[in-house]
Enzyme design. Structure first.
Site, PDB file in Angstrom:
ATOM      1  N   ARG A  22       0.835  -1.197   0.000  1.00 36.11           N
ATOM      2  CA  ARG A  22       0.000   0.000   0.000  1.00 36.11           C
ATOM      3  C   ARG A  22       0.873   1.251   0.000  1.00 36.11           C
ATOM      4  O   ARG A  22       0.931   1.993  -0.980  1.00 36.11           O
ATOM      5  CB  ARG A  22      -0.943  -0.008   1.217  1.00 36.11           C
ATOM      6  CG  ARG A  22      -2.140   0.960   1.103  1.00 36.11           C
ATOM      7  CD  ARG A  22      -1.788   2.413   1.398  1.00 36.11           C
ATOM      8  NE  ARG A  22      -1.200   2.609   2.709  1.00 36.11           N
ATOM      9  CZ  ARG A  22      -0.677   3.766   3.110  1.00 36.11           C
ATOM     10  NH1 ARG A  22      -0.667   4.817   2.306  1.00 36.11           N
ATOM     11  NH2 ARG A  22      -0.133   3.873   4.310  1.00 36.11           N
ATOM     12  N   ASP A  23       1.596   1.479   1.067  1.00 33.75           N
ATOM     13  CA  ASP A  23       2.384   2.695   1.209  1.00 33.75           C
ATOM     14  C   ASP A  23       3.516   2.742   0.189  1.00 33.75           C
ATOM     15  O   ASP A  23       3.916   3.822  -0.254  1.00 33.75           O
ATOM     16  CB  ASP A  23       2.943   2.765   2.634  1.00 33.75           C
ATOM     17  CG  ASP A  23       3.382   4.163   3.024  1.00 33.75           C
ATOM     18  OD1 ASP A  23       3.191   5.098   2.239  1.00 33.75           O
ATOM     19  OD2 ASP A  23       3.924   4.317   4.133  1.00 33.75           O
ATOM     20  N   HIS A 216       6.820   4.111  12.582  1.00 35.46           N
ATOM     21  CA  HIS A 216       6.790   4.109  11.123  1.00 35.46           C
ATOM     22  C   HIS A 216       7.733   5.222  10.646  1.00 35.46           C
ATOM     23  O   HIS A 216       7.373   6.396  10.655  1.00 35.46           O
ATOM     24  CB  HIS A 216       5.363   4.359  10.637  1.00 35.46           C
ATOM     25  CG  HIS A 216       5.213   4.417   9.148  1.00 35.46           C
ATOM     26  ND1 HIS A 216       4.477   3.498   8.440  1.00 35.46           N
ATOM     27  CD2 HIS A 216       5.689   5.285   8.225  1.00 35.46           C
ATOM     28  CE1 HIS A 216       4.501   3.813   7.150  1.00 35.46           C
ATOM     29  NE2 HIS A 216       5.233   4.890   6.992  1.00 35.46           N
ATOM     30  N   HIS A 218      10.507   6.922   7.816  1.00 35.74           N
ATOM     31  CA  HIS A 218      10.969   7.040   6.437  1.00 35.74           C
ATOM     32  C   HIS A 218      12.468   7.338   6.442  1.00 35.74           C
ATOM     33  O   HIS A 218      13.000   7.879   7.409  1.00 35.74           O
ATOM     34  CB  HIS A 218      10.203   8.144   5.712  1.00 35.74           C
ATOM     35  CG  HIS A 218       8.797   7.771   5.379  1.00 35.74           C
ATOM     36  ND1 HIS A 218       8.210   8.048   4.159  1.00 35.74           N
ATOM     37  CD2 HIS A 218       7.844   7.126   6.096  1.00 35.74           C
ATOM     38  CE1 HIS A 218       6.966   7.594   4.148  1.00 35.74           C
ATOM     39  NE2 HIS A 218       6.720   7.036   5.316  1.00 35.74           N
ATOM     40  N   CYS A 249       5.821   9.903   0.880  1.00 34.91           N
ATOM     41  CA  CYS A 249       4.567  10.638   1.005  1.00 34.91           C
ATOM     42  C   CYS A 249       4.212  11.277  -0.340  1.00 34.91           C
ATOM     43  O   CYS A 249       5.067  11.927  -0.950  1.00 34.91           O
ATOM     44  CB  CYS A 249       4.715  11.716   2.075  1.00 34.91           C
ATOM     45  SG  CYS A 249       3.257  12.737   2.301  1.00 34.91           S
ATOM     46  N   ASN A 258      10.066   4.549   2.707  1.00 33.88           N
ATOM     47  CA  ASN A 258      10.107   4.028   4.061  1.00 33.88           C
ATOM     48  C   ASN A 258      11.435   3.327   4.313  1.00 33.88           C
ATOM     49  O   ASN A 258      12.197   3.050   3.389  1.00 33.88           O
ATOM     50  CB  ASN A 258       8.982   2.998   4.253  1.00 33.88           C
ATOM     51  CG  ASN A 258       7.609   3.579   4.043  1.00 33.88           C
ATOM     52  OD1 ASN A 258       6.953   3.985   4.987  1.00 33.88           O
ATOM     53  ND2 ASN A 258       7.160   3.602   2.803  1.00 33.88           N
TER      54      ASN A 258
END
Length: 314
Positions: A22-23, A216, A218, A249, A258
């Protein structure tokens, strides 16, 4: 570095969630085929993950890359113990998600700690988002789903700069009050540093003792692993990462990926921290993603592979 005097019976363990499907995928400019997504997610499932963020119910015109989320959820073949998570932006997204309720076990609701980022990301004020969260939280819980929360820009905002720790933790308490049992704190554009991360998670554990706290980070400015280590030493035992260091992002430009899952798992394993994951299979999945995307990815472990002490000593 903290002296680790634990006995073998006191081995540290962490819980990992893979967010690449997803991310990670959402930032890719070229459309990834549904079959390719399914193949890569299945490979991650074989690596031992028990938590994978699979899809999003954000509007397709906002993130076209994830428009096939339902098809992906229907097509994947994961072990029974794998918790499938989806990201839900608002009540309309929840309506759509609940139409396929049997395809996932956990739902993530999110907000940005800064007003500017929240407006640019989902075109709402923080207050409007949190009002919707309270309504959605009741629905998510009533469906028997795990209710997870994510607070973006927890460690700084590219538009507003410093974000107050108290503001972030106040939002976290609102989520907990709405029923969230896990709260992730996102370093959305890589602005965190290890010293602040240590103070942050120490404070978060004090204020939210009954909530699972997830880190979480990055790697935008190369401090991702250092920040993860600082969170670990402050007592955090839940982490999110993305294979191949995919992601970033969507707003603003320049926000790179990430932490690479394989790099984070490699670090944990070398420290004697158990993850329950097969590092070589994660690396295989990351290399497969590299081939699918047709470009080199930025994780170190894709190139170097896992550490083999038996070979190094020969």
């Amino acid at each position: 570095m903290t002296q680790d005097n634990r006995t073998p019976d006191e081995t540290r363990r962490v819980r990992m969630r893979e967010v690449g499907p997803r991310d990670g995928f959402q930032n890719e400019p070229e459309t990834i085929g549904t079959a390719d997504k399914i193949r890569l997610i299945n490979a991650l499932g074989r690596a031992g993950f028990t938590r994978i963020e699979v899809a999003s119910f954000v509007r397709p015109d906002v993130i076209p890359q994830l428009a096939d989320g339902v098809e992906v959820l229907k097509g994947i073949d994961l072990p029974d113990e794998v918790e499938r998570m989806v990201l839900i932006p608002n009540s309309k997204g929840l309506d759509n998600a609940l139409k396929v309720r049997d395809l996932f076990e956990a739902a993530t609701l999110f907000v940005s700690a800064s007003q500017t980022h929240n407006r640019k990301n989902i075109n709402r004020t923080v207050e409007e988002t949190m009002a919707d969260v309270k309504v959605m939280g009741e629905r998510v819980t009533a469906e028997g789903l795990k209710f997870c929360a994510v607070i973006a820009t927890s460690f700084g905002c590219p538009y507003e700069g410093k974000v107050s720790m108290d503001r972030v933790l106040d939002l976290a308490e609102e989520f907990a009050g709405a029923g969230a049992t896990e709260i992730g704190f996102g370093d959305t554009t890589g602005m965190a540093n290890p010293a602040y991360v240590s103070r942050f998670f120490t404070a978060a554990r004090e204020r939210l003792p009954r909530v699972e706290l997830t880190a979480h980070f990055h790697n935008t400015r190369g401090q991702g692993l250092a920040n993860a280590y600082a969170a670990l030493e402050a007592g955090c035992t839940s982490f999110e990462s993305s294979f191949g260091e995919l992601g970033g992002c969507p707003v603003p430009a320049g926000s790179t990926g990430n932490i690479a899952t394989e790099d984070l798992v490699s670090m944990f394993h070398e420290m004697g921290v158990e993850t329950g994951l097969d590092l070589e299979k994660i690396i295989e999945a990351a290399r497969a993603a590299q081939g699918t995307l047709g470009r080199k990815l930025t994780s170190h472990s894709i190139v170097a592979g896992p550490v083999h002490w038996d070979l190094a000593a020969s």
